[in-house]
Design a protein around this motif. Structure first.
Motif, PDB file in Angstrom:
ATOM      1  N   MET A   1       0.770  -1.041  -0.237  1.00  0.00           N
ATOM      2  CA  MET A   1      -0.143  -0.002  -0.105  1.00  0.00           C
ATOM      3  C   MET A   1       0.891   1.164   0.053  1.00  0.00           C
ATOM      4  O   MET A   1       2.138   1.231   0.635  1.00  0.00           O
ATOM      5  N   VAL A   2       0.337   2.208  -0.575  1.00  0.00           N
ATOM      6  CA  VAL A   2       0.783   3.474  -0.545  1.00  0.00           C
ATOM      7  C   VAL A   2      -0.120   4.641  -0.124  1.00  0.00           C
ATOM      8  O   VAL A   2      -1.470   4.656  -0.448  1.00  0.00           O
ATOM      9  N   VAL A   3       0.350   5.340   1.170  1.00  0.00           N
ATOM     10  CA  VAL A   3      -0.641   6.349   1.618  1.00  0.00           C
ATOM     11  C   VAL A   3      -0.228   7.525   1.431  1.00  0.00           C
ATOM     12  O   VAL A   3       0.786   8.003   1.698  1.00  0.00           O
ATOM     13  N   VAL A   4      -1.246   8.449   0.907  1.00  0.00           N
ATOM     14  CA  VAL A   4      -0.890   9.803   0.672  1.00  0.00           C
ATOM     15  C   VAL A   4      -1.810  10.714   1.714  1.00  0.00           C
ATOM     16  O   VAL A   4      -3.074  10.639   1.626  1.00  0.00           O
ATOM     17  N   SER A   5      -1.323  11.297   2.647  1.00  0.00           N
ATOM     18  CA  SER A   5      -2.126  12.048   3.684  1.00  0.00           C
ATOM     19  C   SER A   5      -1.620  13.741   3.588  1.00  0.00           C
ATOM     20  O   SER A   5      -0.537  13.899   4.018  1.00  0.00           O
ATOM     21  N   PRO A   6      -2.456  14.414   2.826  1.00  0.00           N
ATOM     22  CA  PRO A   6      -2.268  16.015   3.162  1.00  0.00           C
ATOM     23  C   PRO A   6      -1.944  16.502   4.721  1.00  0.00           C
ATOM     24  O   PRO A   6      -2.553  16.145   5.427  1.00  0.00           O
ATOM     25  N   PRO A   7      -0.930  17.121   4.665  1.00  0.00           N
ATOM     26  CA  PRO A   7      -0.692  17.857   6.078  1.00  0.00           C
ATOM     27  C   PRO A   7      -1.721  18.599   6.643  1.00  0.00           C
ATOM     28  O   PRO A   7      -2.506  19.327   5.952  1.00  0.00           O
ATOM     29  N   LEU A   8      -1.985  18.666   7.794  1.00  0.00           N
ATOM     30  CA  LEU A   8      -3.004  19.467   8.400  1.00  0.00           C
ATOM     31  C   LEU A   8      -4.616  19.108   8.087  1.00  0.00           C
ATOM     32  O   LEU A   8      -5.338  19.954   8.152  1.00  0.00           O
ATOM     33  N   PHE A   9      -4.771  18.018   7.537  1.00  0.00           N
ATOM     34  CA  PHE A   9      -5.971  17.524   6.970  1.00  0.00           C
ATOM     35  C   PHE A   9      -5.987  16.015   7.473  1.00  0.00           C
ATOM     36  O   PHE A   9      -5.343  15.233   7.051  1.00  0.00           O
ATOM     37  N   PRO A  10      -7.174  15.518   8.115  1.00  0.00           N
ATOM     38  CA  PRO A  10      -7.271  14.297   8.606  1.00  0.00           C
ATOM     39  C   PRO A  10      -7.805  13.251   7.354  1.00  0.00           C
ATOM     40  O   PRO A  10      -7.585  11.961   7.892  1.00  0.00           O
ATOM     41  N   LEU A  11      -8.094  13.406   6.138  1.00  0.00           N
ATOM     42  CA  LEU A  11      -8.563  12.586   5.349  1.00  0.00           C
ATOM     43  C   LEU A  11      -7.216  12.173   4.311  1.00  0.00           C
ATOM     44  O   LEU A  11      -6.165  12.808   4.608  1.00  0.00           O
ATOM     45  N   TYR A  12      -7.268  10.846   4.103  1.00  0.00           N
ATOM     46  CA  TYR A  12      -6.133  10.384   3.358  1.00  0.00           C
ATOM     47  C   TYR A  12      -6.483   9.299   2.287  1.00  0.00           C
ATOM     48  O   TYR A  12      -7.596   8.877   2.281  1.00  0.00           O
ATOM     49  N   LEU A  13      -5.522   9.112   1.346  1.00  0.00           N
ATOM     50  CA  LEU A  13      -5.908   8.314   0.263  1.00  0.00           C
ATOM     51  C   LEU A  13      -4.942   7.021   0.306  1.00  0.00           C
ATOM     52  O   LEU A  13      -3.668   7.078   0.779  1.00  0.00           O
ATOM     53  N   ARG A  14      -5.634   5.886   0.004  1.00  0.00           N
ATOM     54  CA  ARG A  14      -4.703   4.497   0.178  1.00  0.00           C
ATOM     55  C   ARG A  14      -4.670   3.991  -1.140  1.00  0.00           C
ATOM     56  O   ARG A  14      -5.730   3.504  -1.716  1.00  0.00           O
ATOM     57  N   GLY A  15      -3.811   3.737  -1.982  1.00  0.00           N
ATOM     58  CA  GLY A  15      -3.561   2.939  -3.012  1.00  0.00           C
ATOM     59  C   GLY A  15      -3.100   1.344  -2.739  1.00  0.00           C
ATOM     60  O   GLY A  15      -2.436   1.264  -1.635  1.00  0.00           O
ATOM     61  N   ILE A  16      -3.699   0.397  -3.224  1.00  0.00           N
ATOM     62  CA  ILE A  16      -3.582  -0.860  -2.887  1.00  0.00           C
ATOM     63  C   ILE A  16      -3.141  -1.822  -4.064  1.00  0.00           C
ATOM     64  O   ILE A  16      -3.986  -1.891  -4.926  1.00  0.00           O
ATOM     65  N   VAL A  17      -2.159  -2.603  -4.027  1.00  0.00           N
ATOM     66  CA  VAL A  17      -1.992  -3.802  -4.925  1.00  0.00           C
ATOM     67  C   VAL A  17      -1.794  -5.163  -3.975  1.00  0.00           C
ATOM     68  O   VAL A  17      -1.305  -4.801  -2.890  1.00  0.00           O
ATOM     69  N   GLY A  18      -2.114  -6.182  -4.580  1.00  0.00           N
ATOM     70  CA  GLY A  18      -2.063  -7.450  -3.624  1.00  0.00           C
ATOM     71  C   GLY A  18      -2.242  -8.772  -4.314  1.00  0.00           C
ATOM     72  O   GLY A  18      -2.445  -8.727  -5.393  1.00  0.00           O
ATOM     73  N   VAL A  19      -1.940  -9.588  -3.459  1.00  0.00           N
ATOM     74  CA  VAL A  19      -2.170 -10.907  -3.840  1.00  0.00           C
ATOM     75  C   VAL A  19      -3.140 -11.714  -2.992  1.00  0.00           C
ATOM     76  O   VAL A  19      -2.865 -11.914  -1.580  1.00  0.00           O
ATOM     77  N   THR A  20      -4.247 -12.289  -3.400  1.00  0.00           N
ATOM     78  CA  THR A  20      -5.283 -13.155  -2.666  1.00  0.00           C
ATOM     79  C   THR A  20      -5.151 -14.495  -2.861  1.00  0.00           C
ATOM     80  O   THR A  20      -4.347 -14.996  -3.602  1.00  0.00           O
ATOM     81  N   SER A  21      -5.739 -15.058  -1.850  1.00  0.00           N
ATOM     82  CA  SER A  21      -5.850 -16.670  -1.898  1.00  0.00           C
ATOM     83  C   SER A  21      -4.682 -17.231  -1.771  1.00  0.00           C
ATOM     84  O   SER A  21      -4.480 -18.447  -2.364  1.00  0.00           O
ATOM     85  N   LEU A  22      -3.802 -17.039  -1.009  1.00  0.00           N
ATOM     86  CA  LEU A  22      -2.378 -17.450  -0.731  1.00  0.00           C
ATOM     87  C   LEU A  22      -2.291 -18.902  -0.039  1.00  0.00           C
ATOM     88  O   LEU A  22      -1.825 -19.797  -0.533  1.00  0.00           O
ATOM     89  N   LYS A  23      -3.625 -19.054   0.804  1.00  0.00           N
ATOM     90  CA  LYS A  23      -3.790 -20.407   1.332  1.00  0.00           C
ATOM     91  C   LYS A  23      -4.671 -21.319   0.253  1.00  0.00           C
ATOM     92  O   LYS A  23      -4.296 -22.452   0.204  1.00  0.00           O
ATOM     93  N   ALA A  24      -5.742 -20.835  -0.077  1.00  0.00           N
ATOM     94  CA  ALA A  24      -6.832 -21.660  -0.755  1.00  0.00           C
ATOM     95  C   ALA A  24      -6.296 -21.936  -2.368  1.00  0.00           C
ATOM     96  O   ALA A  24      -6.613 -22.767  -2.864  1.00  0.00           O
TER      97      ALA A  24
END
Length: 174
Positions: free
Chosen positions: A92-115
């Motif tokens: 994940m990459v999180v971008v959060s502007p200073p002095l502002f409580p909102l943030y954006l999170r970009g996500i890449v991943g791999v699912t079903s590692l067990k199944a």
């Protein structure tokens, strides 16, 4: 004395977004759930727990790696016999502007590692976070592309791409 206390409380509340975004190593623990959408009926996805380790390069930018455990707590038509315990990894990459409580999170991943078979996924989230003295709380809502096995009339399963809409609450340290 009352004015000094009120001034200190106001300063602490204004500084809380900054404290939650301090640079260096940090840890997050969170719980999430949501719905599967975009491939027929909308169904709840399993509850999941995620432990995340990250590094803040600046007050605005964090890189994170999370290990997510999907609990087998729902009966779902998109998996044979209902949901089962599984593990995902998320970068994940999180971008959060200073002095502002909102943030954006970009996500890449791999699912079903067990199944198995493991599948690639991607998405993003919008969140709000507050913290003080290195300890914070956050909530976010996100959407991720997800590949599901859907039963067909013959009793076999075919793969379809859909969307997983997920809400998450958590704490952060560091």
């Amino acid at each position: 004395m009352r004015r000094i206390s009120l001034a200190l409380l106001t300063l602490a509340l204004l500084a809380s977004p900054l404290a939650a975004r301090a640079g260096g190593l940090h840890f997050e623990g969170s719980v999430g759930s949501g719905v599967r959408a975009g491939i027929g009926s909308t169904e709840r996805i399993p509850t999941n727990l995620m432990a995340t380790l990250g590094y803040g390069f600046t007050d605005m930018l964090k890189l994170q790696v999370g290990a997510l455990a999907n609990l087998g707590d729902v009966s779902a038509s998109y998996s044979a016999g209902g949901s089962k315990f599984d593990v995902d990894l998320r970068g994940m990459v999180v971008v959060s502007p200073p002095l502002f409580p909102l943030y954006l999170r970009g996500i890449v991943g791999v699912t079903s590692l067990k199944a198995k078979p493991a599948k690639f996924t991607w998405g993003g989230a919008l969140g709000i976070g507050f913290g003080l003295f290195g300890i914070g709380a956050f909530g976010e809502v996100g959407a991720m592309q997800h590949t599901y096995k859907i039963p067909d009339p013959t009793g076999t399963f075919e793969e379809k791409k859909g969307v997983q809409i997920e809400g998450r609450l958590g704490i952060s340290i560091g």
